[in-house]
Design an enzyme around this catalytic site. Sequence first.
Site: not given
Lengths: 410, 226
Positions: A78, A158, A251, A341, A193
Amino acid sequence: MLPKPKKIREIYFDHAATAYTDERVVKAMLPYYSKTYGNPSSLHRAGREANAAVNDSRRKIAQILHALPENIIFVGGGTASDNLAIYGMARAHEQRGKHIITIPIEHHAILHPLEDLEKQGWKITKVKVNEEGFVSPEEIYKSIRPDTVLISVMYTNNEIGVIEPIADIGRVILKYRKEHNTPYPYFHTDACQAAGYLSLDVEKLHVDFLTLNGSKIYGPKGIGALYIRRGIKIKPMILGGGQERNLNAGTENVPGIVGLAKALEIAQNEKEKENKKMRKLSLYLWKKIQEKIQNIKLNGPEIGDDRLSSNLNITFMDIEGESLLLYLDEYGIMCSTGSACTSESLEPSHVLRALGMPYEYAHGSLRFSLGRRNTKQDVDYLMKYLPVIVEQLREMSPVRMEKQKHARYK
Amino acid sequence: MSDEAIKKENLSEEVNIREAGGGGWLYSDVVKDHFFNPRNFMRYGEEEKFEFNAMGRVGSPACGDEMVLWLKIEPETEKIKECRWRTFGCGSAIASTSVLSEMITEKDGMKIEDALKIKPQDIIARLGGLPDRKIHCSVLGDKALQAAINDYFRKTGKHERVLTAGAKVIDSVLNITDKDIEEAVLEGAKTIEDLQKKLKIGALGKDSLPAAEELLKFYLEKYFKS
């Protein structure tokens, strides 16, 4: 102290981060590791077989998007797809203008490339979203300038599950182009999403670029795709052997491509069923949380048609998200938080902040993103422990946010 | 002296956050233990009963961490006999308060003059280390302790003992002093962005940033340019 469960269940409520790969997808991918192993660019039999698989997958995806196969470019995920859309577009059209419009709640895969372009002299307009996360198509329309070359708005967010009015935005852009007799600006949407829950018909959405990713739709990780409308030139970011119409050299990840196509096929076929199940489950969870826990707030839109059926984002006042997350993890329950945090930057979620939410609300947020394997029993298990954990963390917390302090957030 | 060397002196050991024991848990075993079994926190309904003669509060929920410390100090011996706390913050913030509450009350209680010498590094060492980025924001214990002891000095009329020793408050919202900036520099902060990351200075108003930048330059020169 906290109750100890007889048996710790493993409950995954973090499907928006990534999901397990569907067994049907794994099965479809397996032959492309050791059996059909060729390089799709090779002319011999092994190469031709691999090439056939890639083309077959491209066709399947194109069909779902209502597009032509040659307009699907496979990339490494994404983020790679978002980056290719932004940089590829910017580099190919900078003569025309250096202005891009977006919204502040986009994924970092959009925002960071744009910040980078800003340093190179581009102008970026971030059109404000409201308290629920919606952007107004009218505001987008008003922000378009003669030098605007691209508009990028995510399909669904999201973190808070808000579904942006992509088709309406597409229509105002068409209107602008018609009025000004110009092919610009182009329109990109990140649908990572949304896939599996919403229609991906690029004609109905009026988008010129659309980003897809494998792992959010129970497909493999490390694979994504970018739809590019016919006739639009973009520049590649990776140069080499000319694969993917010269737009993504290297590839091809054949098993990944096969897996992405299979996953998207399943996801779009089961869309209605899945939406119904997720809606029921998220409503049940939200009802239970409201019954058992005080001082909470649902972040993002009300549960309904404007919200991704699998997403719940809730602030638990007076406590901090990482602590809550780690306590839940002890019980085998996995979810995520917008708290600072847990982020490398130690800044709370830019999405929650963009809704005008005070820092302390963002710190106490928890996101449940439900998925295929979740059941009502999972919610019941969660609700056995969540209220006591919140209670204990509140007991340990010196913060007593007075609700009236932020009257907007009840 | 390189910043690398300083770090090793002050911390008992560096912790790899992915391999810090506890079954690949985020933090060390000690942090885990204190996080899930917090000691000495102020329970509901205990506020009225707990007789304290010192209280200190630092941080704010807006910046992600807030801590309140209540102490019962024995006036004759000036030992900390009992302690209660409440902390809003992440796992390491809760664990570091809990471990501090043990440090200052164990073995008949710590004398306040010794308690005032506790540095964040001492708390971190006792915790078995913390992930780098967690060090400054989540260890507020020493500051809360200082605030509480100052409160005790003020309440008992010992104003001359109130600790402002050399510390000048730079960011009044977050109670960040020049000492904190000095410490951050010693721990490797080289730019104002590093300082903002470590201390969250300026998170609630950029007013403090110019002064912080000046101090940063000063301490960088002092410690790292010979």
